[in-house]
Design an enzyme around this catalytic site. Structure first.
Site, PDB file in Angstrom:
ATOM      1  N   LYS A  49      38.174  17.168   1.185  1.00  0.00           N
ATOM      2  CA  LYS A  49      36.713  17.333   1.262  1.00  0.00           C
ATOM      3  C   LYS A  49      36.155  16.845   2.585  1.00  0.00           C
ATOM      4  CE  LYS A  49      35.810  17.781  -3.594  1.00  0.00           C
ATOM      5  NZ  LYS A  49      35.214  17.315  -4.826  1.00  0.00           N
ATOM      6  N   LYS A  80      42.918  26.396  -5.126  1.00  0.00           N
ATOM      7  CA  LYS A  80      42.372  26.327  -6.491  1.00  0.00           C
ATOM      8  C   LYS A  80      40.955  26.881  -6.564  1.00  0.00           C
ATOM      9  CE  LYS A  80      40.012  21.975  -6.946  1.00  0.00           C
ATOM     10  NZ  LYS A  80      39.228  21.329  -7.934  1.00  0.00           N
ATOM     11  N   LYS A 118      34.275  24.752  -7.487  1.00  0.00           N
ATOM     12  CA  LYS A 118      32.817  24.878  -7.539  1.00  0.00           C
ATOM     13  C   LYS A 118      32.246  25.009  -6.141  1.00  0.00           C
ATOM     14  CE  LYS A 118      31.700  21.904 -11.438  1.00  0.00           C
ATOM     15  NZ  LYS A 118      32.331  20.621 -11.149  1.00  0.00           N
TER      16      LYS A 118
HETATM   17  P1  ATP Z   1      34.618  20.579  -6.611  1.00  0.00           P
HETATM   18  O1  ATP Z   1      35.178  21.839  -6.066  1.00  0.00           O
HETATM   19  O2  ATP Z   1      33.179  20.318  -6.270  1.00  0.00           O
HETATM   20  O3  ATP Z   1      35.521  19.394  -6.434  1.00  0.00           O
HETATM   21  P2  ATP Z   1      35.650  21.254  -9.147  1.00  0.00           P
HETATM   22  O4  ATP Z   1      35.478  22.685  -9.382  1.00  0.00           O
HETATM   23  O5  ATP Z   1      36.974  20.735  -8.722  1.00  0.00           O
HETATM   24  O6  ATP Z   1      34.530  20.767  -8.157  1.00  0.00           O
HETATM   25  P3  ATP Z   1      35.178  18.997 -10.865  1.00  0.00           P
HETATM   26  O7  ATP Z   1      33.852  18.565 -11.391  1.00  0.00           O
HETATM   27  O8  ATP Z   1      35.705  18.232  -9.714  1.00  0.00           O
HETATM   28  O9  ATP Z   1      35.200  20.530 -10.461  1.00  0.00           O
HETATM   29  O10 ATP Z   1      36.241  19.002 -12.039  1.00  0.00           O
HETATM   30  C1  ATP Z   1      35.968  18.973 -13.413  1.00  0.00           C
HETATM   31  C2  ATP Z   1      37.247  19.173 -14.174  1.00  0.00           C
HETATM   32  O11 ATP Z   1      37.738  20.509 -13.979  1.00  0.00           O
HETATM   33  C3  ATP Z   1      38.390  18.250 -13.717  1.00  0.00           C
HETATM   34  O12 ATP Z   1      39.090  17.779 -14.839  1.00  0.00           O
HETATM   35  C4  ATP Z   1      39.247  19.128 -12.863  1.00  0.00           C
HETATM   36  O13 ATP Z   1      40.605  18.720 -12.873  1.00  0.00           O
HETATM   37  C5  ATP Z   1      39.093  20.477 -13.553  1.00  0.00           C
HETATM   38  N1  ATP Z   1      39.304  21.580 -12.602  1.00  0.00           N
HETATM   39  C6  ATP Z   1      38.561  21.854 -11.505  1.00  0.00           C
HETATM   40  N2  ATP Z   1      39.018  22.950 -10.873  1.00  0.00           N
HETATM   41  C7  ATP Z   1      40.088  23.391 -11.598  1.00  0.00           C
HETATM   42  C8  ATP Z   1      40.986  24.501 -11.458  1.00  0.00           C
HETATM   43  N3  ATP Z   1      40.874  25.360 -10.471  1.00  0.00           N
HETATM   44  N4  ATP Z   1      41.958  24.644 -12.385  1.00  0.00           N
HETATM   45  C9  ATP Z   1      42.073  23.785 -13.419  1.00  0.00           C
HETATM   46  N5  ATP Z   1      41.273  22.724 -13.605  1.00  0.00           N
HETATM   47  C10 ATP Z   1      40.281  22.513 -12.707  1.00  0.00           C
END
Ligand code: ATP
Ligand code: LTN
Length: 326
Positions: A111, A194, A197
């Site tokens: 990040k 991956k 968000k």
């Molecule tokens: P950011 O990209 O802002 O870090 P994020 O999409 O990773 O956000 P988080 O709020 O950080 O979302 O994660 C919430 C939950 O979703 C966590 O348990 C994380 O491991 C899971 N998660 C996030 N992205 C994935 C993905 N691509 N595949 C599986 N699990 C995910």
């Protein structure tokens, strides 16, 4: 009964990765364990946010979690900043974790190096200390998360063990729970990274996306120039991602599902259909909940009161053991 805790940031739209990697497991576990789930708005402050957008995302995410199936009668659902023990314990965590350990966190490296990140806050660096506080405040046994959070749960275990050995038995040492299929949902356009968000686009499937648009996103998903359907993440990341999504959405196994397909077209169509079947009722329920934000705020306040009643006792124990006055 085991205690479960997990959190999610109100940092953007909820996507399929969140759902398959974490949130569907939360729904399942609320019926089996003593479960506590948190919208971690303080964590979202690590990257610059518009205040009104943050407030709206916090409520919207809580409504989406309820729409997915979290039941405030079956679990505690609350917002992190409404329970003041989280930042209080986070300071004790920051003094228990080292600069070197925090420097090794891949989420921080990713990040802070991302294009467009002009301001790297100190909070982004100490983020895992606040996450450790979230988890340890509830004597948590199990932490359901996606694969990318493995390292953060590991460091939480290290912090808990160090605290216990320095100051006497204080914290329960938690374990992560990572699903077999869907633990790492990849971007449909860039299957080597991956779904996230903060990197939205044609490769991200959001829970609130228009259903027709979802169908299109799957149709256009990147595969490869061969035509064999096989579960092989290294050699065939795009196809394997589709198989994982199909397995996560239907409860199957990606390698077994691969045997049922000879071509990419039907695999894409079935995966889109499975995802749409999963999301359609969620979207319906969300619409109803979105009409009454005051009711959501009321439920969250009740959740925060229940969470605080537990957190208070654990923080008092941690303060006592480290030598702070009560
Ligand atoms: P950011 O990209 O802002 O870090 P994020 O999409 O990773 O956000 P988080 O709020 O950080 O979302 O994660 C919430 C939950 O979703 C966590 O348990 C994380 O491991 C899971 N998660 C996030 N992205 C994935 C993905 N691509 N595949 C599986 N699990 C995910
Ligand atoms: N860091 C996590 C969100 C998070 C969390 C937690 C997850 C904050 N506190 C406690 C599990 C337990 C993320 O970015 N996905």
């Amino acid at each position: 009964m085991a205690r479960v805790f997990s959190g999610i940031q109100p940092s953007g739209d909820l996507h399929l990765g969140n759902l398959l990697g974490a949130n569907l497991n939360w729904v399942k576990m609320q019926h089996e364990h003593d479960s506590i789930y948190c919208v971690v708005d303080l964590h979202a402050l690590t990257l610059l946010k518009d205040p009104e957008a943050l407030r709206a995302s916090t409520i919207q995410l809580a409504q989406l979690l309820i729409a997915i199936g979290l039941d405030p009668e079956q679990c505690i659902l609350f917002v992190q900043s409404q329970v003041p023990q989280h930042p209080q314990l986070a300071w004790l965590m920051e003094c228990t974790v080292s600069y070197g350990e925090l420097s090794r966190m891949t989420a921080f490296k990713d990040k802070s190096n991302r294009d467009g990140t002009k301001f790297v806050s100190a909070g982004l660096f100490t983020y895992p200390a606040l996450q450790a506080a979230d988890i340890l405040l509830y004597d948590t046994d199990l932490v359901p998360v996606g694969d990318d959070q493995r390292q953060h749960v590991e460091i939480t275990r290290d912090i808990a063990e160090r605290y216990n050995s320095r100051y006497g038995d204080t914290f329960v040492v938690p374990q992560h729970v990572i699903p077999e299929a869907g633990a790492r949902v990849m971007d449909l356009q860039h299957p080597e990274r991956k779904m996230s968000k903060s990197e939205e686009g044609a490769g991200t499937v959001n829970v609130l996306d228009d259903l027709k648009a979802i169908e299109k996103k799957f149709k256009r998903a990147v595969t490869d120039s061969e035509s064999e359907v096989r579960f092989d993440i290294e050699a065939k990341p795009g196809v394997s991602n589709l198989l994982s999504i199909l397995a996560g959405a239907t409860g199957g196994d990606p390698a077994t599902l691969a045997d049922q397909y000879e071509q990419y077209g039907p695999l894409k169509a079935d995966t889109a259909a499975a995802v749409i079947a999963l999301l359609e009722p969620i979207q319906q329920r969300y619409k109803e909940l979105a009409a009454d934000p005051a009711e959501t705020e009321r439920l969250l306040r009740l959740g925060a009161d229940k969470a605080e009643a537990i957190a208070e006792g654990v923080l008092a124990r941690a303060k006592q053991n480290i030598g702070l006055l009560s």
